[in-house]
Write an enzyme that holds these catalytic residues in place. Structure first.
Site, short mmCIF file in Angstrom:
data_model
loop_
_atom_site.label_atom_id
_atom_site.label_comp_id
_atom_site.label_asym_id
_atom_site.label_seq_id
_atom_site.Cartn_x
_atom_site.Cartn_y
_atom_site.Cartn_z
N ARG A 27 44.72 47.53 51.77
CA ARG A 27 44.58 46.06 51.91
C ARG A 27 44.45 45.64 53.37
O ARG A 27 44.94 44.56 53.73
CB ARG A 27 45.76 45.33 51.28
CG ARG A 27 45.84 45.41 49.79
CD ARG A 27 44.97 44.35 49.13
NE ARG A 27 44.99 44.51 47.69
CZ ARG A 27 45.77 43.80 46.87
NH1 ARG A 27 46.56 42.88 47.35
NH2 ARG A 27 45.72 44.01 45.58
N ARG A 31 45.20 38.74 53.57
CA ARG A 31 45.76 37.44 53.99
C ARG A 31 46.66 37.46 55.21
O ARG A 31 46.95 36.41 55.77
CB ARG A 31 46.52 36.82 52.81
CG ARG A 31 45.60 36.23 51.77
CD ARG A 31 46.36 35.96 50.49
NE ARG A 31 46.82 37.23 49.94
CZ ARG A 31 47.46 37.35 48.79
NH1 ARG A 31 47.76 36.29 48.09
NH2 ARG A 31 47.82 38.53 48.34
N ARG A 40 38.01 33.20 53.92
CA ARG A 40 38.23 32.86 52.52
C ARG A 40 38.07 31.36 52.29
O ARG A 40 37.51 30.91 51.29
CB ARG A 40 39.61 33.32 52.04
CG ARG A 40 39.72 33.29 50.52
CD ARG A 40 41.04 33.79 50.03
NE ARG A 40 42.12 32.87 50.35
CZ ARG A 40 43.31 32.89 49.78
NH1 ARG A 40 43.58 33.80 48.87
NH2 ARG A 40 44.23 32.03 50.13
N ASP A 78 37.60 44.33 44.51
CA ASP A 78 38.84 44.42 43.76
C ASP A 78 38.65 45.40 42.61
O ASP A 78 37.52 45.56 42.12
CB ASP A 78 39.27 43.05 43.22
CG ASP A 78 40.74 43.06 42.85
OD1 ASP A 78 41.57 42.85 43.75
OD2 ASP A 78 41.06 43.32 41.68
N TYR A 154 45.52 45.74 32.60
CA TYR A 154 45.03 44.37 32.79
C TYR A 154 44.18 43.91 31.61
O TYR A 154 44.21 42.74 31.22
CB TYR A 154 44.21 44.27 34.09
CG TYR A 154 45.08 44.30 35.33
CD1 TYR A 154 45.75 43.15 35.75
CD2 TYR A 154 45.25 45.46 36.06
CE1 TYR A 154 46.56 43.17 36.88
CE2 TYR A 154 46.05 45.49 37.19
CZ TYR A 154 46.71 44.35 37.60
OH TYR A 154 47.51 44.36 38.70
O1 CP3 Z 1 42.40 47.74 50.68
C1 CP3 Z 1 41.53 46.90 50.96
O2 CP3 Z 1 41.55 46.24 52.03
C2 CP3 Z 1 40.32 46.70 50.05
C3 CP3 Z 1 40.40 45.61 49.15
C4 CP3 Z 1 41.23 45.67 47.89
C5 CP3 Z 1 41.68 44.49 47.25
N1 CP3 Z 1 42.25 44.83 46.06
C6 CP3 Z 1 41.51 43.14 47.79
C7 CP3 Z 1 42.35 42.05 47.29
C8 CP3 Z 1 41.61 46.74 47.07
C9 CP3 Z 1 41.44 48.23 47.30
C10 CP3 Z 1 42.26 46.19 45.92
C11 CP3 Z 1 42.77 46.99 44.81
C12 CP3 Z 1 43.60 46.36 43.78
N2 CP3 Z 1 43.47 45.12 43.23
C13 CP3 Z 1 44.63 47.02 43.11
C14 CP3 Z 1 45.04 48.45 43.34
C15 CP3 Z 1 45.83 48.60 44.57
C16 CP3 Z 1 47.18 47.98 44.50
O3 CP3 Z 1 47.41 47.00 45.25
O4 CP3 Z 1 48.00 48.46 43.71
C17 CP3 Z 1 45.19 46.13 42.17
C18 CP3 Z 1 46.34 46.39 41.23
C19 CP3 Z 1 44.42 44.93 42.23
C20 CP3 Z 1 44.57 43.71 41.41
C21 CP3 Z 1 44.86 42.52 42.21
N3 CP3 Z 1 43.95 41.90 43.05
C22 CP3 Z 1 46.08 41.81 42.29
C23 CP3 Z 1 47.34 42.18 41.53
C24 CP3 Z 1 45.88 40.75 43.17
C25 CP3 Z 1 46.85 39.64 43.47
C26 CP3 Z 1 47.98 40.10 44.27
C27 CP3 Z 1 47.73 39.82 45.71
O5 CP3 Z 1 48.00 40.68 46.56
O6 CP3 Z 1 47.30 38.70 45.97
C28 CP3 Z 1 44.57 40.85 43.68
C29 CP3 Z 1 43.94 39.98 44.68
C30 CP3 Z 1 43.43 40.63 45.92
N4 CP3 Z 1 42.71 41.79 45.98
C31 CP3 Z 1 43.56 40.11 47.26
C32 CP3 Z 1 42.89 41.00 48.11
C33 CP3 Z 1 42.67 40.87 49.59
C34 CP3 Z 1 44.23 38.83 47.63
C35 CP3 Z 1 43.27 37.74 47.29
C36 CP3 Z 1 43.43 36.53 48.14
O7 CP3 Z 1 42.79 36.46 49.20
O8 CP3 Z 1 44.16 35.64 47.70
#
Ligand code: CP3
Length: 354
Positions: A27, A31, A40, A78, A154
């Site tokens: 990640r 944010r 964003r 994502d 999911y």
């Molecule tokens: O690592 C990176 O920088 C690449 C981008 C990336 C995102 N999601 C961006 C994201 C990657 C590799 C993921 C994978 C992801 N997404 C997983 C597996 C890894 C992990 O964290 O266990 C999972 C379970 C998800 C599902 C997901 N997407 C959730 C549960 C959420 C909300 C929780 C949160 O952190 O906000 C997201 C949203 C998400 N995916 C954001 C980002 C940058 C936040 C979105 C925002 O800007 O509000």
């Protein structure tokens, strides 16, 4: 294609000699970075960032521009793009995490599930090519997907935070239905990752974020077996180079021996594992990626420096370690604390590679 100026990360994944321990952060575009929050806002939403190759490229490069020590870029996208392409209707509600308009619980819906047309995910492949162009060989680009089990949680639950009870119930009451979801999802993930590789991804990672919620036997049956099928189906070389694969089961530290045997090049580790012991358990089968608790980045520079030193020492001398966090960086991380971690890794790690 431009040749790579820094292939330290790829060499470490293949357990080849490197001059220092390479690092990237799960990640890393997110944010905690003010420039990400700005992008964003301009794009309108998280999904609009993902769906626009221009925005996805912009935010992928933000952490690399800020931190010269990063040895890899990761595609900004994502894992839930895949169930979205399978017709479940992904949406995000502000502050609530991802949700789906439809769930996969009724037998009739599960029997209708199909591998989607990859054209629905063309925006992801376009982002990969655009990012590769913008990187211009600075560092390698990682493509990724969720594991079938993690994606299935999911799809069945329709959201996170349910303790996976409906998905687990299906696994115990109607294993045939869960296996159908997992099988179709695994076929989809193979096509999805191979299309990312064809578009320019130079390594791939499978995120099994919720595999650690399973019992030993259920983990092998519902998660690991499908990741093994995916690894077997991946394109192994592109542009004349090996495309290494990383498998990461969060909470999967009890099963490292089994994970090391599925044919991936590296295992991702969360912070519950001791690297000395992990290395003894997997031998020279795989490289290891991890494993600092992201919460340490909320503390203070002295504590961060101490923890980096401890993790590097716990892996010890030799190659095959990619430094990373044990899960995604949190949104409350002060960006200068990430800088402290990255600078300390670069300062302290060369001694382990002599
Ligand atoms: O690592 C990176 O920088 C690449 C981008 C990336 C995102 N999601 C961006 C994201 C990657 C590799 C993921 C994978 C992801 N997404 C997983 C597996 C890894 C992990 O964290 O266990 C999972 C379970 C998800 C599902 C997901 N997407 C959730 C549960 C959420 C909300 C929780 C949160 O952190 O906000 C997201 C949203 C998400 N995916 C954001 C980002 C940058 C936040 C979105 C925002 O800007 O509000």
């Amino acid at each position: 294609m431009t040749s790579l100026q820094n292939d330290t990360f790829l060499r470490a994944l293949m357990r080849q000699p490197t001059e220092y321990t390479p690092v990237w952060m799960m990640r890393q575009a997110g944010r905690y970075l003010p420039e990400y929050r700005e992008s964003r806002k301009t794009a309108g939403s998280f999904m609009q960032l993902c769906q626009s190759p221009t925005f996805a490229t912009e935010v992928t490069l933000q952490p690399l521009d800020r931190y010269p020590q990063l040895d890899a870029a990761i595609l900004f996208s994502d894992i839930l793009t895949v169930p979205d392409a399978m017709g479940l209707g992904l949406y995000f509600e502000e502050g609530e995490g991802p949700k789906f308009e439809r769930t996969l619980q009724a037998e009739a819906d599960i029997l209708k599930l199909e591998v989607p047309d990859m054209a629905k995910l063309q925006y992801v492949f376009d982002a990969v090519s655009s990012i590769r162009k913008a990187l211009n060989g600075r560092v390698p680009l990682i493509g990724f997907s969720g594991s079938p089990w993690t994606l299935a949680t999911y799809m069945v639950e329709g959201k996170g935070g349910t303790d996976f009870l409906n998905t687990k119930k299906m696994g115990y009451a109607r294993p045939d239905l869960l296996h159908r979801i997992l099988d179709i999802t695994a076929q989809t993930v193979i096509q999805y990752l191979n299309a990312q590789i064809a578009a320019g991804a130079q390594a791939v990672m499978i995120f099994d974020s919720w595999g650690g919620a399973l019992s030993h036997d259920a983990y092998i049956e519902f998660s690991l077996n499908y990741m093994q099928k995916i690894v077997a189906g991946l394109t192994k070389t592109a542009e004349g180079n090996t495309v290494p694969s990383i498998v990461f089961t969060k909470g999967g530290g009890l099963w490292l021996e089994q994970q090391a045997a599925i044919g991936a090049d590296a295992l991702g580790l969360d912070w519950t594992v001791n690297l000395t012991q992990a290395r003894q358990r997997v031998g020279d089968q795989v490289a290891l990626q991890g494993n600092m608790d992201p919460a340490i980045l909320l503390s203070a520079p002295a504590a961060i420096e101490k923890e980096v030193a401890r993790i590097l020492a716990s892996y010890g001398h030799g190659h095959g370690h990619v430094f990373n966090l044990g899960h995604g960086i949190t949104q409350w991380t002060p960006p200068e604390h990430a800088a402290c971690m990255l600078e300390t890794i670069r300062a302290l790690s060369p001694q382990y590679h002599l």
